[in-house]
Each structure stands twice: as structure tokens, then as C-alpha cells.
Design a protein around this motif. Sequence first.
Motif, mmCIF file in Angstrom:
data_model
loop_
_atom_site.group_PDB
_atom_site.id
_atom_site.type_symbol
_atom_site.label_atom_id
_atom_site.label_comp_id
_atom_site.label_asym_id
_atom_site.label_seq_id
_atom_site.Cartn_x
_atom_site.Cartn_y
_atom_site.Cartn_z
ATOM 1 N N GLU C 22 0.653 -1.294 -0.107
ATOM 2 C CA GLU C 22 -0.001 -0.101 -0.077
ATOM 3 C C GLU C 22 0.696 1.315 -0.121
ATOM 4 O O GLU C 22 0.487 2.092 -0.604
ATOM 5 C CB GLU C 22 -0.930 0.014 1.261
ATOM 6 N N ILE C 23 1.844 1.148 0.857
ATOM 7 C CA ILE C 23 2.692 2.137 0.791
ATOM 8 C C ILE C 23 3.350 2.698 -0.525
ATOM 9 O O ILE C 23 3.360 3.974 -0.910
ATOM 10 C CB ILE C 23 3.883 2.396 2.019
ATOM 11 N N LYS C 24 4.122 1.559 -1.086
ATOM 12 C CA LYS C 24 4.640 1.796 -2.168
ATOM 13 C C LYS C 24 3.760 2.154 -3.329
ATOM 14 O O LYS C 24 3.982 2.997 -4.424
ATOM 15 C CB LYS C 24 5.254 0.398 -2.575
ATOM 16 N N ALA C 25 2.578 1.818 -3.299
ATOM 17 C CA ALA C 25 1.657 2.291 -4.464
ATOM 18 C C ALA C 25 1.215 3.686 -4.250
ATOM 19 O O ALA C 25 1.207 4.479 -5.186
ATOM 20 C CB ALA C 25 0.395 1.165 -4.398
ATOM 21 N N LEU C 26 0.806 3.873 -3.194
ATOM 22 C CA LEU C 26 0.412 5.385 -2.714
ATOM 23 C C LEU C 26 1.592 6.414 -2.928
ATOM 24 O O LEU C 26 1.245 7.542 -3.592
ATOM 25 C CB LEU C 26 -0.153 5.557 -1.307
ATOM 26 N N ARG C 27 2.775 6.087 -2.520
ATOM 27 C CA ARG C 27 3.703 7.117 -2.625
ATOM 28 C C ARG C 27 4.577 6.843 -4.021
ATOM 29 O O ARG C 27 5.478 7.749 -4.122
ATOM 30 C CB ARG C 27 4.671 6.676 -1.345
ATOM 31 N N ASN C 28 4.214 5.957 -4.532
ATOM 32 C CA ASN C 28 4.831 5.664 -5.955
ATOM 33 C C ASN C 28 6.331 5.418 -5.971
ATOM 34 O O ASN C 28 7.009 6.095 -6.417
ATOM 35 C CB ASN C 28 4.420 7.078 -6.975
ATOM 36 N N VAL C 29 6.922 4.789 -4.929
ATOM 37 C CA VAL C 29 8.064 4.381 -4.568
ATOM 38 C C VAL C 29 8.451 3.004 -4.738
ATOM 39 O O VAL C 29 7.435 2.039 -4.525
ATOM 40 C CB VAL C 29 8.595 4.818 -3.267
ATOM 41 N N ASP C 30 9.932 2.354 -4.899
ATOM 42 C CA ASP C 30 10.157 0.930 -5.058
ATOM 43 C C ASP C 30 10.147 0.349 -3.747
ATOM 44 O O ASP C 30 10.221 -0.681 -3.782
ATOM 45 C CB ASP C 30 11.340 1.175 -6.028
#
Lengths: 131, 131, 131, 131, 131, 131
Positions: C22-30
Amino acid sequence: MAHIIPLNYEQAPLASQAVFDEIKALRNVDDVNNFWKYMASHPETLKRTWESLRSVMAPGALDPLVKEMLYVAVSMTNSCEYCIRSHTAQARKKGMTDEMLGELIAVVGMASETNALVTAYQVELDDDLKG
Amino acid sequence: MAHIIPLNYEQAPLASQAVFDEIKALRNVDDVNNFWKYMASHPETLKRTWESLRSVMAPGALDPLVKEMLYVAVSMTNSCEYCIRSHTAQARKKGMTDEMLGELIAVVGMASETNALVTAYQVELDDDLKG
Amino acid sequence: MAHIIPLNYEQAPLASQAVFDEIKALRNVDDVNNFWKYMASHPETLKRTWESLRSVMAPGALDPLVKEMLYVAVSMTNSCEYCIRSHTAQARKKGMTDEMLGELIAVVGMASETNALVTAYQVELDDDLKG
Amino acid sequence: MAHIIPLNYEQAPLASQAVFDEIKALRNVDDVNNFWKYMASHPETLKRTWESLRSVMAPGALDPLVKEMLYVAVSMTNSCEYCIRSHTAQARKKGMTDEMLGELIAVVGMASETNALVTAYQVELDDDLKG
Amino acid sequence: MAHIIPLNYEQAPLASQAVFDEIKALRNVDDVNNFWKYMASHPETLKRTWESLRSVMAPGALDPLVKEMLYVAVSMTNSCEYCIRSHTAQARKKGMTDEMLGELIAVVGMASETNALVTAYQVELDDDLKG
Amino acid sequence: MAHIIPLNYEQAPLASQAVFDEIKALRNVDDVNNFWKYMASHPETLKRTWESLRSVMAPGALDPLVKEMLYVAVSMTNSCEYCIRSHTAQARKKGMTDEMLGELIAVVGMASETNALVTAYQVELDDDLKG
């Protein structure tokens, strides 16, 4: 990413260089401490902080060594490593011995304990301490 | 519901009464401060705190007034109202004037600001402050 | 002895991997920041903290940059280095300039001084500030 | 025994009256807040604090309402009741709504929690947060 | 000017009334504490805080009394009077005796002293404490 | 310039060596932690701190593991890295599991948030919490 970039004399804006010059002249040192370099990109803060500090720490009803030891005690209570180390160094230059530092630390420790005890017990003010 | 009930001399256990007697004798007062009464139901803490405080605040390399002012500065930094008021009262008895208190407070305020600035800027230690 | 071992995605329990996703998707980070990896062995804390943070920091009556700057100011006051650096980085991404950060720090420093002065002087509430 | 006695305009030294006059003129009020009266017996601190505050809180890269909200957030983190109440009142005068205050408090609470978690877990800096 | 107005059940928005109902049911009380009433005008914070608290304080690897005593210790260290008093009351309901509270306070006091001493001495980590 | 120089057994004054011997015997270790070495040049503080700590942490109404966890919680709240790491290590030796530490940290985080919220909202004491 650097949090904030400290500026050397050559990199600093003119307004900050003028403060650096004052610090170096008053303290008779070749260069200023890192503390001042971090503020150099914001000359208003640099100038205001330096002038306030110089005024507060000047000799008065309290002698400069006592003021410096108070500064150390507050910095210890606020857990500021840089401040503890730099003001302890200043206090040593003004005559604080190892024994004096040892006693200062004992007071800081003891006051921290009784401060915590007073809060934990929720001690009410004695009548003669009110007002 | 009372948080913790302070005990007067008559209500206190014998071990606590003995400490009350010592405090009254050493300080030449008729009664002890509330601080001690809140600890009276826990004689170990009362005795240990009193003995530590007496030892730490005794004359040494620092004179008792300087120790008391350091105590006040730490208590201000920890926001302990009871401690601020009671140790300021002690410091006044030991000779602190209004002017001295005014300068002490100025140092506490200024140190609190520069402590915050050092933390906010994340100032790195100068080489000669390491170790 | 390690205090607490941070877990990478591959090492984390399934419940924690879901939060990482979820964090990676929302923040658009790897990859997620270390903060989240330290909580990965305790998925309840990880999930609750992430959901609370996302909710609190969402746009509302205050815009996200102002919220982020408030976060930085609290973190500076609490002397949390990791928090200062990570939320300052977030605030920069949301548009905070060097000049804005300089002014934010000046406010943090000044507020810390007057907070200390108010406590030291034991300033009473004005009538219109009560209630 | 009074801790420190606040001084009204009539009781204050001339140097402090001059500062009171400035505050009243700039803020367009009939009387100054208690904060200033407690410092009135120490005109150097009064003058320096007022001039610093006026300078730090002036419009700049951050608008005055944002500065005031940052001040409130720091004061909440330092648990200074007087400061919380007086700067919240100032912020309301500058346009802060109930909803904005509610969100500000939510950020203060959340930041306090994650600050504590970062410290408790002893989270290491990510590589890109160093320097 | 009131800082923030607490809301009774009748005054609270529906979303807050629902949380009040949950608290009353789970704790088997007729009314909620002031803490919840102050948050009632901001239902998101009220709901999130209640759900987080309920989850964190539920029985787990630590029994609820130990959790409650940890809560008291943190609240004492943060000098939060309301929190100290309300969580001490909760801990007493869960079985904390006067003697246990006395020992808890002794630990809080002693930890505060050694925390201060470690900072004052700038104690370096032992090798086996690193990592 | 070194801030304060820790002393090994061989370098320590006799009075400090005697305390080192006691610590090593009671804890069944070959050497004392750095904490004690930093105090070795000030034997009064070393002896007083050791004796107080031994007394406070002895088994009583609270078992030693609970005391150690309270110590950890206070140290986390005071942001003392050395104290967090050393007392967490002690708590692990006394039986604290990863799951227990995870829950302890969750309580520390949650208490820090509600402490901040209570202060931010300026929550008034409920009638039954007074006194």
C-alpha cells in the motif's frame, strides 16, 4: 539529500560574513563554529542569534562562568549533544575544573530525578510557595 | 479518587518520621515541605532522596548558591512548577537577587532557543568538539 | 545484540507485506523507508500507524504542505533526528523552499525561547485566555 | 513569597514602558498581555524578546497564519499552557478555523506518536536521508 | 475565549455519539471521560484515537495491568497531569496497589536521573549494545 | 577536547574500584558497562547512583522484569539511546520476548500521542480525578 548545507565564509552572503567577522574579532578565533555556518544562509537568524547570545552572556549580576554553567545544565536537560559539548568547552576556557563539572552533572541528575518525582506524585504547592 | 495522599508527621511511618526529623533539624524549620510528605508512605524513596539531595547540594567545588541556581535552571527546562518555585525560594535564601534571577532566566531562554536551533539545523560537531 | 531488527519485504510477515504494498503504491516508490521496516515484525503497529498517518496527513482544511511543516516543527521540538530529516524531505517534495525552511526554523527557535521564558517566569493566564 | 512580580505600565521602568508602547501601537490594543508584564523588571529581556518576536513573526516566505500555527504546534509539544492558549487565540484572529485547529492537533498527536516510535525502535537513517 | 469546547453526548455529532456509545458499552460506564468530549467536535480524531487505544491496550503478550503501568510511566515522564491521574486510576482498577505505585514512581525517578547522567556524561555505547 | 574521559578499573580511584567490584560481583560480569566508567572520576556520584539503582530495581511489589520494562519506557520517552539499548538488553535477559517489546513500544507510542492530544486540547480534569 542534505538537510541544510552549512556555508563557509567565502560561500556566505555579505550580511552573514559581517556577523562572522564580529564573532571572530570578539572571540579572537580564526574561524567560527559550525553552529554559525548552518545559519549563514539565513542572515536574519544568524545576526539576531549572535546579538542575543552576546548580550545574554555578557558579564552582569552573574559572572560569565556561572552563566556558561547554567547554559550547560539547560543543554544537558534538553539532550542537545552539540550544545553540551560546545558550552562545556566554553566553560572550561572560563575556568571550570573537572571537579566543578562533576558537581554540575550531579546537580543535573538529581534535579531531573526530583522533577520527575514531583510530577509523578503530583505534589501540591505549599502555601508559602504560591503567588 | 486521590492520586496519592501526603502524610503529616503524625500519620507517617516511623522510618519516615526519622527522615522528617533530620530535615527539620538540618534546615532549622518547624515542618517539612509537601514534597517530603508525598513520599512519606514510601520510606525507602523518602530516605534515599533526602540523603542524595543533601549530599549533592553540600558545599564543594561549587558553592551552594550556584548549585541552587543550576537546580532552578534544570527545573525550568523540565517545566516543573513546584520545583521552580521551591528552589527559587531556596536560592533567594542563599543570596540570589532579582537581578541575578533575571539573568538566570535570560540564559535559560536563550539556551532553549539555541538548543532548538542546533537540533533544527542538525548541526554537525566541529572536529575539536569530538571525542 | 541488535536492539530490533528491521525486516525487508521478503523477510516480513504477510500482513506487513500488504502494508508495504500500500505504501509503495500510494507514494509511488520502489521501497519503503526504514521506519516501516522496523515495525514490520509487529504488523498491528505497522498497519495502525500507516493508516493513521495516511488519514491525518490527507488534504483537508489544511493543505498537505502546511501539515508537513507542522510535522517537522513537532519533530524538531522532540529532537527526533530521523523524523526531522524524513519529514523535511517530504516537505521539500511538496514545495517547501530553503527560505520557507529558514523561517520555519526561526519560529521553532523563537517559540522554544518564549515557551521557556513563560515557564521560568511562571506567567499567569490573562483573563481572556481562561476557559 | 511571590516567584516574580509582574509590573503594570505605571510600575514599569521607563525602558520597559517604551516597549509596552510599541506593542500596544503595533497590535492596536489598550494593554499588553501578562507575558510582557512579567519581563518588565528586566528591560533587556523584554526589549530583546519583543524585537525578536516581531521580526520572526513578520510576513515572509511563510504567511503569518502558518507561522502562528507552527508556534502553536511547538508550544503544544513543549506543554506550555499559556503559550498554547495565547498563540491559538492569535491564530484564530489571523483566520484559523475550528476545523484547521482540529487538523493541526491531529498532526501534533500523530507526530508525537511517530517521534516516539522512531526513538523506541531506534530507526537508522535511510541512505538518502544522510548528509 | 475558550480554547476548545468539550461536547456532551447531546451536543456531539452523530459520528462522535457512536464512539461514545462504544466506549460506554465496553467500559460499562454511564458517561465518557472529558478526554473524549474534547475530541468530539473532530470525529475522525475521536474515532481513530479510541480504536487505536482499544487495540493497543488489549490483552496480549503483556497483561493489561503492566500496559497500564507503562502508560502511567510514560505520562509521568511527559508531565501530563490528566494522563497521570486518569491512567493511575485505571491501573488501580486493574489491581495496582499503593506499594506497586510507590515502586513504579521510584523507577520513574531513578530512570530520569540516569537518563540525565548518561546525556550529561555523553556516555558512548558499549560494543555489545551497538547494532 | 574530550568532553569527559571514562576510566578503566586500573585508572579509577580506589573508591570507584570498590564500586566496580560490587557491580561485577552482583551482576556476575567481567567488566562494568561504560556508564559506570564515565562516573569513575567522581566517586560520590558513582557510589550513590549504583546504590540507588540497586535498591530501586530490587524485587519488591513489582517483579524485576516489570521494573526493567518501566525503565525502558521512561528511557524511550526521554530519548536516551544508551539507556534504551542497555535496559532493553537487561529486560531481554530477564525474559522479555520480541512480542512483549513490540507491545511495550506500542504503548509508548500511543501514550505519547494521547499525552500530546490532552495537552493540545487542554483537557480539564474530570471531577473524580481531582484531589
